[in-house]
Design a protein around this motif. Structure first.
Motif, PDB file in Angstrom:
ATOM      1  N   SER A 127       0.865  -1.041  -0.074  1.00  0.00           N
ATOM      2  CA  SER A 127       0.139  -0.099  -0.037  1.00  0.00           C
ATOM      3  C   SER A 127       0.919   1.344  -0.064  1.00  0.00           C
ATOM      4  O   SER A 127       0.566   2.290  -0.843  1.00  0.00           O
ATOM      5  N   LYS A 147       5.880  -2.561 -15.071  1.00  0.00           N
ATOM      6  CA  LYS A 147       4.603  -3.318 -15.163  1.00  0.00           C
ATOM      7  C   LYS A 147       4.341  -4.172 -14.230  1.00  0.00           C
ATOM      8  O   LYS A 147       3.357  -4.361 -13.453  1.00  0.00           O
ATOM      9  N   GLY A 157       3.289  -3.978 -10.148  1.00  0.00           N
ATOM     10  CA  GLY A 157       2.009  -3.779  -9.532  1.00  0.00           C
ATOM     11  C   GLY A 157       1.753  -2.417  -9.017  1.00  0.00           C
ATOM     12  O   GLY A 157       0.724  -2.265  -8.268  1.00  0.00           O
ATOM     13  N   TYR A 158       2.808  -1.555  -8.899  1.00  0.00           N
ATOM     14  CA  TYR A 158       2.449  -0.036  -8.436  1.00  0.00           C
ATOM     15  C   TYR A 158       1.696   0.778  -9.393  1.00  0.00           C
ATOM     16  O   TYR A 158       1.339   1.621  -8.696  1.00  0.00           O
ATOM     17  N   PHE A 159       1.584   0.590 -10.568  1.00  0.00           N
ATOM     18  CA  PHE A 159       0.970   1.329 -11.507  1.00  0.00           C
ATOM     19  C   PHE A 159      -0.212   0.520 -12.166  1.00  0.00           C
ATOM     20  O   PHE A 159      -0.079  -0.512 -12.264  1.00  0.00           O
ATOM     21  N   ASP A 160      -1.257   1.478 -12.256  1.00  0.00           N
ATOM     22  CA  ASP A 160      -2.469   0.856 -13.125  1.00  0.00           C
ATOM     23  C   ASP A 160      -1.640   0.302 -14.640  1.00  0.00           C
ATOM     24  O   ASP A 160      -1.003   1.264 -15.337  1.00  0.00           O
ATOM     25  N   PRO A 161      -2.204  -0.633 -15.141  1.00  0.00           N
ATOM     26  CA  PRO A 161      -1.826  -0.928 -16.630  1.00  0.00           C
ATOM     27  C   PRO A 161      -1.972   0.286 -17.596  1.00  0.00           C
ATOM     28  O   PRO A 161      -1.417   0.578 -18.664  1.00  0.00           O
ATOM     29  N   LYS A 162      -3.200   1.100 -17.351  1.00  0.00           N
ATOM     30  CA  LYS A 162      -3.319   2.162 -18.247  1.00  0.00           C
ATOM     31  C   LYS A 162      -2.218   3.392 -18.270  1.00  0.00           C
ATOM     32  O   LYS A 162      -1.881   4.006 -19.172  1.00  0.00           O
ATOM     33  N   GLU A 163      -1.703   3.414 -16.957  1.00  0.00           N
ATOM     34  CA  GLU A 163      -0.721   4.415 -16.751  1.00  0.00           C
ATOM     35  C   GLU A 163       0.631   3.866 -17.340  1.00  0.00           C
ATOM     36  O   GLU A 163       1.307   4.566 -18.192  1.00  0.00           O
ATOM     37  N   SER A 217       4.673   5.381  -5.359  1.00  0.00           N
ATOM     38  CA  SER A 217       4.981   5.282  -6.841  1.00  0.00           C
ATOM     39  C   SER A 217       4.532   6.464  -7.477  1.00  0.00           C
ATOM     40  O   SER A 217       5.050   6.680  -8.554  1.00  0.00           O
ATOM     41  N   LYS A 218       3.805   7.174  -7.102  1.00  0.00           N
ATOM     42  CA  LYS A 218       3.432   8.498  -7.795  1.00  0.00           C
ATOM     43  C   LYS A 218       4.260   9.446  -7.811  1.00  0.00           C
ATOM     44  O   LYS A 218       4.124  10.454  -8.585  1.00  0.00           O
ATOM     45  N   ARG A 240       2.651   1.593  -3.306  1.00  0.00           N
ATOM     46  CA  ARG A 240       1.762   2.039  -4.539  1.00  0.00           C
ATOM     47  C   ARG A 240       1.583   3.565  -4.255  1.00  0.00           C
ATOM     48  O   ARG A 240       1.731   4.410  -5.341  1.00  0.00           O
TER      49      ARG A 240
END
Length: 122
Positions: A37, A61, A64-70, A43-44, A40
């Motif tokens: 948590s 990728k 798991g820190y980032f959304d796949p869309k990011e 990671s921003k 994540r």
């Protein structure tokens, strides 16, 4: 970890920042869910636009820190920026005071490896 991730004066690239975050997560003294948590959230502070697209796909990728869309958007932006790059605008490095005048000068990054092969070195 948060202080390091927010440090704008830290002289490292974005992929190295990502690696710092991964190292912190693996060694933090918290339970796994808390570490994930926090990682994540931290990671921003990693700007994906400045990470090589191969590294984005192969390592970032899967974190798991980032959304796949990011990730997909960052890959698109990286591809877009390199497609439109003029070779004359490539990175250049000025070397001065290297201890030998023959080494001093301006170097520019090239795509293909150049120089002497091991057989040519005396």
């Amino acid at each position: 970890a948060e202080v390091i991730m927010q440090d704008q004066d830290l002289d490292v690239d974005e992929f190295y920042m990502f690696k710092i975050l991964r190292a912190w997560e693996s060694g933090a003294k918290m339970n796994a869910d808390e570490r994930r948590s926090v990682a994540r959230r931290l990671s921003k502070h990693v700007d994906l636009r400045f990470i090589d697209e191969d590294l984005l796909v192969s390592q970032v990728k899967s974190s798991g820190y980032f959304d796949p869309k990011e990730i997909a958007e960052a890959v698109r932006l990286v591809k877009e920026s390199t497609e439109n790059r003029n070779p004359h605008e490539m990175e250049r490095v000025l070397v001065e005071g290297a201890g030998s005048d023959i080494v001093n000068g301006i170097y520019l990054r090239v795509e293909d490896e150049m120089g002497m092969s091991e057989e040519e070195i005396l």
